[in-house]
Scaffold this motif. Sequence first.
Motif, PDB file in Angstrom:
ATOM      1  N   ASN A   5       0.841  -1.190   0.000  1.00 33.48           N
ATOM      2  CA  ASN A   5       0.000   0.000   0.000  1.00 33.48           C
ATOM      3  C   ASN A   5       0.879   1.243   0.000  1.00 33.48           C
ATOM      4  OD1 ASN A   5      -2.311  -1.586   0.145  1.00 33.48           O
ATOM      5  ND2 ASN A   5      -2.435  -1.480   2.374  1.00 33.48           N
ATOM      6  N   CYS A   6       0.839   1.983  -1.099  1.00 33.21           N
ATOM      7  CA  CYS A   6       1.530   3.266  -1.207  1.00 33.21           C
ATOM      8  C   CYS A   6       0.499   4.361  -0.960  1.00 33.21           C
ATOM      9  CB  CYS A   6       2.149   3.420  -2.599  1.00 33.21           C
ATOM     10  SG  CYS A   6       2.813   5.061  -2.950  1.00 33.21           S
ATOM     11  N   TYR A   7       0.807   5.285  -0.063  1.00 31.09           N
ATOM     12  CA  TYR A   7      -0.140   6.340   0.289  1.00 31.09           C
ATOM     13  C   TYR A   7       0.387   7.698  -0.168  1.00 31.09           C
ATOM     14  CZ  TYR A   7      -2.124   2.766   3.350  1.00 31.09           C
ATOM     15  OH  TYR A   7      -2.684   1.609   3.839  1.00 31.09           O
ATOM     16  N   VAL A   8      -0.492   8.471  -0.804  1.00 31.60           N
ATOM     17  CA  VAL A   8      -0.202   9.866  -1.138  1.00 31.60           C
ATOM     18  C   VAL A   8      -1.159  10.724  -0.326  1.00 31.60           C
ATOM     19  CG1 VAL A   8      -0.029  11.602  -2.949  1.00 31.60           C
ATOM     20  CG2 VAL A   8       0.488   9.211  -3.477  1.00 31.60           C
ATOM     21  N   LEU A   9      -0.622  11.495   0.598  1.00 35.60           N
ATOM     22  CA  LEU A   9      -1.436  12.353   1.458  1.00 35.60           C
ATOM     23  C   LEU A   9      -1.282  13.798   1.002  1.00 35.60           C
ATOM     24  CD1 LEU A   9      -0.325  10.949   4.951  1.00 35.60           C
ATOM     25  CD2 LEU A   9      -1.835   9.913   3.256  1.00 35.60           C
ATOM     26  N   VAL A  17       2.731  14.341   0.812  1.00 39.29           N
ATOM     27  CA  VAL A  17       3.809  13.400   1.136  1.00 39.29           C
ATOM     28  C   VAL A  17       3.445  12.052   0.521  1.00 39.29           C
ATOM     29  CG1 VAL A  17       4.411  14.546   3.301  1.00 39.29           C
ATOM     30  CG2 VAL A  17       2.832  12.602   3.330  1.00 39.29           C
ATOM     31  N   ILE A  18       4.465  11.271   0.230  1.00 44.67           N
ATOM     32  CA  ILE A  18       4.282   9.895  -0.211  1.00 44.67           C
ATOM     33  C   ILE A  18       4.840   8.985   0.875  1.00 44.67           C
ATOM     34  CG2 ILE A  18       4.887   8.153  -1.940  1.00 44.67           C
ATOM     35  CD1 ILE A  18       5.269  10.478  -3.929  1.00 44.67           C
ATOM     36  N   ILE A  19       4.069   7.963   1.241  1.00 45.54           N
ATOM     37  CA  ILE A  19       4.515   6.984   2.233  1.00 45.54           C
ATOM     38  C   ILE A  19       4.657   5.625   1.550  1.00 45.54           C
ATOM     39  CG2 ILE A  19       3.967   5.804   4.392  1.00 45.54           C
ATOM     40  CD1 ILE A  19       2.363   8.240   5.245  1.00 45.54           C
ATOM     41  N   ASP A  20       5.866   5.084   1.572  1.00 44.37           N
ATOM     42  CA  ASP A  20       6.160   3.730   1.074  1.00 44.37           C
ATOM     43  C   ASP A  20       5.820   3.553  -0.406  1.00 44.37           C
ATOM     44  OD1 ASP A  20       7.187   2.967   3.500  1.00 44.37           O
ATOM     45  OD2 ASP A  20       5.387   1.921   4.164  1.00 44.37           O
ATOM     46  N   ALA A  21       6.688   4.084  -1.242  1.00 46.47           N
ATOM     47  CA  ALA A  21       6.507   3.954  -2.695  1.00 46.47           C
ATOM     48  C   ALA A  21       6.993   2.575  -3.141  1.00 46.47           C
ATOM     49  CB  ALA A  21       7.275   5.050  -3.420  1.00 46.47           C
ATOM     50  N   GLY A  22       6.108   1.596  -3.035  1.00 48.67           N
ATOM     51  CA  GLY A  22       6.482   0.223  -3.369  1.00 48.67           C
ATOM     52  C   GLY A  22       6.253  -0.127  -4.823  1.00 48.67           C
TER      53      GLY A  22
END
Length: 203
Positions: A5-9, A17-22
């Motif tokens: 799960n990649c999150y863009v907030l 911010v981007i969290i965990d660009a997998g």
Amino acid sequence: MFPVNCYVLSDETKEAVIIDAGCFYEEEKQALKRYIDSNGLTVKHLLNTHLHLDHIFGNPFLLQEYGLKAEANQADEFWLEQAPAQSRMFGFQLPEAPVPLGKYIFDGDIITFGNTQLEAIHVPGHSPGSIVFYCKEDHCIFSGDVLFQGSIGRADLTGGNFDELREHICSRLFVLPPDTVVYPGHGDPTTVGSEKVNNPFFR
């Protein structure tokens, strides 16, 4: 390659911010880029909850496209050196070498973008440097591979510790309001209250 799960907030300022660009495959990278560009976002931070292989695939791409250097806890930095060997263990080659971190994140750090703040909560056990990002205002956490719906992260990789993971989930996450939404690194969202009551690892 590995579903992450990649999150863009983002908020009303269009900062993000981007969290965990997998993102491993080119189509995944381009889908992320399209989302950022089509929404007119300015990404201020690339955050990693931890530095296991599957969570850092997209870091070189985001450095190339947006000049973003990943930010993570220093205790996980050794995983960057081990990433090529780890990928070979799974039977594939990394398309690009891992890139160095741009900044360390420590427990209690506040990451800001636009009008939004994320608090870094250090929850070791899955990896020594696992960080959970807490948005108090929006009542949610981004837990990486620490806490899942009905489960917790594995603790059998280098630097993992099962007892430490359980202890820190109890002392650092289960003290948050029960309606806090948990957005994990894999799988569906849950809540702190639901996991505190129903998660089999804490019965």
